[in-house]
Design an enzyme around this catalytic site. Structure first.
Site, short mmCIF file in Angstrom:
data_model
loop_
_atom_site.label_atom_id
_atom_site.label_comp_id
_atom_site.label_asym_id
_atom_site.label_seq_id
_atom_site.Cartn_x
_atom_site.Cartn_y
_atom_site.Cartn_z
N THR A 27 -3.60 8.38 -2.89
CA THR A 27 -4.19 9.41 -2.23
C THR A 27 -2.99 10.90 -2.12
O THR A 27 -1.71 10.32 -2.13
CB THR A 27 -4.81 9.35 -1.42
OG1 THR A 27 -3.43 8.98 -0.20
CG2 THR A 27 -5.46 8.06 -0.47
N VAL A 59 -0.34 6.72 -0.61
CA VAL A 59 -0.25 7.81 0.38
C VAL A 59 1.06 8.73 0.83
O VAL A 59 2.39 8.47 0.93
CB VAL A 59 -0.47 6.88 2.18
CG1 VAL A 59 -0.79 7.92 2.64
CG2 VAL A 59 -0.85 6.20 1.79
N PRO A 86 4.69 4.83 -0.27
CA PRO A 86 5.42 6.20 0.68
C PRO A 86 5.45 6.96 -0.89
O PRO A 86 5.98 6.93 -1.30
CB PRO A 86 6.33 6.34 1.58
CG PRO A 86 5.89 4.87 1.91
CD PRO A 86 6.04 3.85 0.66
N LYS A 87 4.50 7.89 -1.09
CA LYS A 87 4.75 8.82 -1.93
C LYS A 87 5.93 9.54 -1.53
O LYS A 87 5.41 11.04 -0.61
CB LYS A 87 3.55 9.54 -2.79
CG LYS A 87 2.73 8.64 -3.68
CD LYS A 87 1.62 8.54 -3.76
CE LYS A 87 1.05 10.42 -4.01
NZ LYS A 87 0.04 10.54 -4.70
N ILE A 88 7.33 10.08 -2.38
CA ILE A 88 8.20 11.06 -1.65
C ILE A 88 8.19 11.90 -2.51
O ILE A 88 8.28 12.22 -3.93
CB ILE A 88 9.44 9.94 -1.62
CG1 ILE A 88 9.28 8.71 -0.68
CG2 ILE A 88 10.21 11.40 -0.93
CD1 ILE A 88 8.61 9.16 0.79
#
Ligand SMILES: O=P(O)(O)OC[C@H]1O[C@](O)(CO)[C@@H](O)[C@@H]1O
Length: 225
Positions: A27, A59, A86-88
């Protein structure tokens, strides 16, 4: 090969995960926006419940500073679960956040990738997934396939524990081109997969086999013996 659903729609995830060989869900804030003003952590926990503990859930953080991204990542891990990726975004601040989170043992997906430079910096930072933006790169006349092939080469040559998860697809041809060019994983909206399988030629082929059978045997089933 990893195939992920690029959606936060609970109905689609619930209905289609048992059908398609998906290994996770991705997402971002724009994808979540499509679901309206949902209780975000509750919504993401529900996605986790549906996909189970073995599929990956990616996310995105919201802040732009390194510390802000790190704090957001901790918040996601705390509020959803420890297995979240976590998407960074792969900015300068993002690189520092990725390196810090990897040193803590967090799974990390490097996102917003448009170039080989962003890609090799994220690989060297130890991330688990790279998310190059296939359609957005193509729209900028960037050599999308060449970039993926080069990144895939870097990963193999330096034996990096990283997978390329190509993203931002607007048609199904881009998806197979990304896989041909070296992507290990693709994330796409379930709509694209369903469209690809519902072309009339496929349905017609199946219908013709059945009616040919019926014209000889007078039935639409195989004999019992
Ligand atoms: O160009 P789009 O459709 O906004 O896609 C951006 C992509 O970036 C991602 O956030 C990367 O994981 C995906 O969820 C999405 O496919």
């Amino acid at each position: 090969m990893d195939i992920l659903f690029d959606t936060a729609n609970l109905d689609d995830i619930e209905r289609l995960t048992p059908i398609y060989p998906v290994t996770g869900v991705t997402t971002n804030p724009s994808i979540l926006k499509k679901e309206g003003r949902v209780d975000v952590y509750k919504h993401l926990r529900r996605i986790r419940e549906i996909i189970g503990p073995d599929r990956t859930l990616h996310v995105q953080v919201l802040q732009k500073t390194a510390q802000g991204m790190i704090d957001d990542a901790h918040r996601l891990l705390d509020k959803i679960d420890e297995k979240v990726y976590p998407k960074i975004p792969t900015t300068e601040a993002g690189i520092l956040a990725m390196r810090t989170l990897k040193a803590e043992g967090v799974h990390v997906t490097a996102t917003a990738i448009y170039s080989k430079t962003q890609g090799f910096l994220a690989i060297a930072s130890g991330v688990d997934y790279l998310a190059p933006y296939y359609n957005r790169m193509q729209s900028l006349d960037i050599d999308t396939k060449g970039t993926l092939t080069a990144l895939s080469g870097f990963i193999r040559r330096f034996d990096a524990p990283c997978k390329i998860m190509a993203a931002s697809f607007k048609n199904i041809v881009q998806v197979s081109h990304a896989l041909e060019a070296g992507a290990d994983a693709v994330t796409l909206s379930p709509k694209l997969l369903r469209q690809a399988l519902s072309v009339p030629d496929i349905t017609n082929a199946v219908d013709t086999f059945i009616s040919d059978w019926e014209s000889v045997y007078g039935t639409r089933s195989l004999p019992d013996d």
